[in-house]
Enzyme design. Structure first.
Site, PDB file in Angstrom:
ATOM      1  N   ASP A 110       0.813  -1.029   0.249  1.00 18.79           N
ATOM      2  CA  ASP A 110      -0.183  -0.033  -0.046  1.00 18.79           C
ATOM      3  C   ASP A 110       1.360   1.025   0.135  1.00 18.79           C
ATOM      4  O   ASP A 110       2.025   1.418   0.761  1.00 18.79           O
ATOM      5  CB  ASP A 110      -1.127  -0.054   0.857  1.00 18.79           C
ATOM      6  CG  ASP A 110      -2.106   1.056   0.782  1.00 18.79           C
ATOM      7  OD1 ASP A 110      -2.298   1.192   0.045  1.00 18.79           O
ATOM      8  OD2 ASP A 110      -2.476   1.195   1.860  1.00 18.79           O
ATOM      9  N   ASP A 153      -3.134   2.153  -6.462  1.00 16.79           N
ATOM     10  CA  ASP A 153      -2.243   2.844  -5.318  1.00 16.79           C
ATOM     11  C   ASP A 153      -1.480   1.626  -4.520  1.00 16.79           C
ATOM     12  O   ASP A 153      -1.350   1.300  -3.375  1.00 16.79           O
ATOM     13  CB  ASP A 153      -1.914   3.864  -4.376  1.00 16.79           C
ATOM     14  CG  ASP A 153      -3.198   3.983  -3.739  1.00 16.79           C
ATOM     15  OD1 ASP A 153      -4.013   3.337  -3.810  1.00 16.79           O
ATOM     16  OD2 ASP A 153      -2.700   4.933  -2.589  1.00 16.79           O
ATOM     17  N   GLU A 154      -2.368   0.324  -4.595  1.00 11.98           N
ATOM     18  CA  GLU A 154      -2.564  -0.993  -4.017  1.00 11.98           C
ATOM     19  C   GLU A 154      -2.558  -2.068  -3.937  1.00 11.98           C
ATOM     20  O   GLU A 154      -3.618  -2.339  -5.731  1.00 11.98           O
ATOM     21  CB  GLU A 154      -3.717  -0.826  -3.017  1.00 11.98           C
ATOM     22  CG  GLU A 154      -4.109  -1.064  -1.350  1.00 11.98           C
ATOM     23  CD  GLU A 154      -5.365  -1.607  -0.717  1.00 11.98           C
ATOM     24  OE1 GLU A 154      -5.718  -1.789  -0.012  1.00 11.98           O
ATOM     25  OE2 GLU A 154      -6.062   0.055  -1.309  1.00 11.98           O
TER      26      GLU A 154
END
Lengths: 378, 421
Positions: B40, B134-135
């Site tokens: 993350d 983003d993860e």
């Protein structure tokens, strides 16, 4: 019709006049080139009805007369002939061309079918508006303005260049609705009352092309529905005389461009013209697929571009800046064309914000204005 | 709200009863106890902004819509010290952190960095399941012979991300649930391993709302039973839990409290196209009706495109006739578009060029591809020519209305039939 002349003289005339022959001639006879022998000079002309191009050269005329020859074939023949004297004589339905030991016969087109040339004097010449312009000044002005004209035929009036003629002054303006180029220049003559006409960019391109070869003055005669340009030969000693280009107007109302130009902007960037052209050219390579170049206006100028899956670039160049720092994006091509049209060493870019038209001018001059609409960033 | 939770639980239950391949990951005899990574990014958008403008480094950076109704999409850790959080109205953030650097969203940059991050992940394993820009979850059980222990891969991923100028937190655990929990507890810039042998020690001291599926209402229900910690849930029988919160949720929480989660990491390509198609209950043969359906699908596709914050350059029309013959026709435009009017002008033309003789149409589909982040860039027009800007504004208005009153609240007039209210 029968005459003798130098190959180079007729070649120059034919190459000029042939440029009005359309590839898609509406009437078969318009694929022809009109050759007319007078007492001591030969006129060569063609027309597509919108554009007429005509020029003359000196020759030894044995017998005056007229012939319409197939334009493309005749042009190729003249070009391929060896240097030296060429003779031309009209026979029954054909012309005979002699050059060295060669003899060629080419079928002619019916002279009666050929339309009257718009460039020839007529009754309406009397109340024509005339101005006289310096050829090299006009060449510069055309190179600055013509490329801003639209190529999109769906709005015809924008494919033309507006001519605003007044006493002593000529203003040229063109816009494709994304940018606007306006150039004012001094002229001799002109009407007391403003006269506006819109001429095809294509025709003006031909004039600019001719003038780049070096020319004297240009006379413009504005008649009822066309303008006739007389491009005076700079050199009297040459066999080739004045060239004449006639162009019909484009009908339609040209946009009121003056109201598009903002009075003043708080933000002004002053920069070396070459530096701007170089940096936009370089960074612009990475603005593909209609991506814009971004200009970060500030104490320095930062130019950046980014195309997904292709790459990105940014570069900082020195500049002088007054105003608040701001980001504005342009189509790099439009920006480059504007910057190259400026004639001074330094250019001034004025901007309101990222959504208002920016103004490009040469430093310390206001004869030329280039208005450029930004690309709204997503 | 409740229905979403139950929906998830129902799916969850199916996954658990199915043969759980993830439980025993054997690679040529080698059993990997903690094969799942959850990576993350820390303050992703805000950090991308500091890469773009290094002068922002160390400052409270707040990214989000800058209008009066904008919300914070990302805040740097410096800004979080002022109490600024994601999803907070930007107006609130301005009050909490008046000296913060407020920056508009730049989806193109985030997408670009997301692709760079993805490349770091895929250099370790093809089994990458992105959850957002983003993860992502990674299953590295197949890569340990090449790259070593999962925790070593976690470290190398962190340094790979740092080379991009970004920071991330990695959770390493036996399954997705624990890996995500680990990364959440280790933020920012952390790496936390939950060893298979230490699952209970890690999990049991956590509050019950750490369990996925436990929102305020469920947490309140559990509290009434005296169940405050995950360990409390683990200590009671499944039957008791099922009686307390319902069978499905009870079974789900029981499994999670014991650290069990059998969901596999499903590699997922980012969306390459957006579209909508419909099979009709009877074949369409009326030209007007066919065009109206194409308009309806174009409108729906445009709405989906905008709701993803995307624009597209390629428009595809799919037509299946009653004899199952299927034709697709595409056109790529020089500029991206995102409105129904623009999509329909292409799909209508594509259909009219097909010019089917006495068509009987079973299915129609409209899709767009060649996706770009953000609404279309627009070369603005000096003469205010064209109606594109009007359509842009109309489309935003339609989105606003639909977000408040539902998808059916507004539609092109030609889709309304007399008698509709």
């Amino acid at each position: 019709m029968k005459f003798r002349c130098e190959r180079d003289d007729i070649l120059e005339a034919v190459q000029f006049a042939s440029r009005a022959i359309s590839n898609r001639a509406t009437l078969p006879v318009l694929s022809g080139l009109k050759i007319e022998a007078g007492t001591d000079r030969i006129s060569v002309a063609s027309t597509d009805l919108e554009l007429t191009m005509q020029t003359v050269f000196k020759a030894a005329v044995d017998e005056p007369g007229t012939a319409i020859v197939p334009g493309r074939l005749f042009g190729e023949m003249v070009r391929s002939l060896g240097a030296g004297q060429v003779s031309l004589a009209r026979g029954e339905g054909e012309v005979e061309i002699g050059s060295g030991r060669g003899q060629f016969r080419v079928k002619t087109l019916a002279a009666d079918d050929y339309p009257a040339l718009a460039t020839e004097d007529s009754d309406e010449t009397v109340d024509a508006v005339t101005i006289e312009v310096d050829g090299s000044h006009l060449a510069t002005a055309l190179s600055q303005v013509v490329r801003a004209a639209s190529t999109d035929e769906s709005r015809q009036v924008l494919t033309g260049v507006l001519w605003e003629i007044e006493s002593g002054s000529l203003t040229l303006a063109a816009t494709d609705s994304y940018r606007l180029a306006v150039r004012n220049l001094r002229v001799d003559g002109g009407p007391a009352e403003l006269r506006k006409v819109v001429l095809p960019a294509r025709v003006l391109g031909e004039i600019a092309r001719y003038l780049q070869g070096g020319a004297g003055g240009v006379g413009c005669s504005v008649r009822e529905n066309l303008v006739v340009f007389t491009l005076r030969a700079g050199d009297d000693t040459k066999a080739n005389g004045d060239a004449v280009i006639g162009s019909r107007f484009i009908e339609g109302e040209f946009p009121n461009y003056r109201q598009l130009i903002p009075e003043t902007y708080p933000n002004a960037l002053t920069i070396e013209r070459e530096a701007l052209i170089d940096v936009v050219g370089r960074v612009g390579l990475l603005a593909q697929n209609n991506m814009p170049v971004k200009l970060h206006l500030g104490a320095e100028l930062e130019v950046s571009a980014h195309t997904p899956d292709v790459g990105e670039g940014q570069e900082v160049v020195d500049a002088e800046y007054q105003g608040e720092s701001l980001v504005i994006a342009f189509n790099p091509q439009f920006l480059l064309e504007g910057a190259s049209a400026v004639q001074t060493d330094r250019v001034v870019l004025e901007a309101g914000d990222g959504l208002k038209p920016a103004i490009l001018r040469g430093e310390g001059q206001d004869a030329f204005t280039y208005l450029l609409m930004p690309v709204r960033l997503s | 709200m409740l229905s979403t939770v139950l929906g998830r639980v129902a799916r969850k239950k199916r996954a658990m009863t199915s043969d759980a391949a993830a439980r025993d990951r054997n690679v040529k005899g080698m059993r990997i106890a903690e094969p799942i990574l959850h990576v993350d990014m820390d303050a992703f958008y805000a950090t991308v902004e500091t890469i773009k403008d290094p002068s922002l480094r160390g400052k409270p950076v707040i990214v989000g819509g800058q209008g009066t109704r904008g919300v914070v999409t990302s805040a740097s850790y410096e800004a979080r010290e002022f109490g600024v959080r994601s999803a907070m109205p930007i107006v609130t953030a301005r009050r909490l952190c008046p000296h913060g650097e407020f920056i508009s969203n730049d989806p193109a940059s985030y997408l670009e960095y997301s692709k760079k991050i993805r490349r770091v992940f895929t250099s370790f394993t093809p089994l990458v399941e992105p959850l957002s820009l983003d993860e992502a979850f990674l299953d590295v059980s197949g890569s340990v012979r090449i790259f070593g222990e999962p925790v070593d891969m976690g470290r190398r991923i962190k340094s790979g991300i740092e080379e991009l100028g970004l920071k991330c937190t990695v959770g390493v655990a036996p399954n997705k649930f624990l890996a995500k929990l680990a990364s959440t507890r280790a933020k920012p810039d952390g790496l936390l391993v939950v060893p298979a042998a230490g699952v209970e020690a890690f999990l049991h001291p956590l509050p019950v709302d750490a369990l996925w599926g436990v929102g305020e209402i469920t947490a309140e229900a559990l509290k009434r039973l005296g169940l405050r910690m995950v360990g409390d849930i683990a200590s009671i029988s499944r039957r008791t839990l099922e009686r307390a919160v319902g069978d499905a949720l009870g079974a789900h929480l029981h499994a999670l409290a014991h650290g069990r989660d059998d969901r596999a990491v499903v590699p997922d390509e980012p969306a390459k196209s957006v579209g909508s198609e419909e099979t009709f209950s009877y074949d369409l043969d009326d030209a007007g009706r066919i065009l109206r359906e194409i308009l309806r699908l174009s409108d729906r596709t445009a709405g989906r495109l905008r709701s993803h914050g995307l624009s597209a350059r390629t428009i595809t029309l799919k037509v299946r006739f009653s004899n199952f013959k299927t034709i697709t026709r595409s056109r790529t435009l020089p500029e991206e578009i995102d409105t129904a009017a623009e999509i329909y002008s292409v799909t209508r033309d594509l259909y009219e060029r097909l010019d089917p003789d006495r068509p009987r149409i079973r299915l129609l589909g409209v899709s767009v591809s060649g996706l770009e982040a953000g609404p279309p860039k627009r070369q603005l027009d000096l003469l205010g020519r064209g109606d594109r800007r009007c359509w842009d504004e109309a489309a935003r208005a339609v989105d606003d209305i639909r977000s408040r009153f539902g998808d059916e609240s507004v539609a092109p007039a030609s889709l309304f039939t007399p008698g509709d209210s």
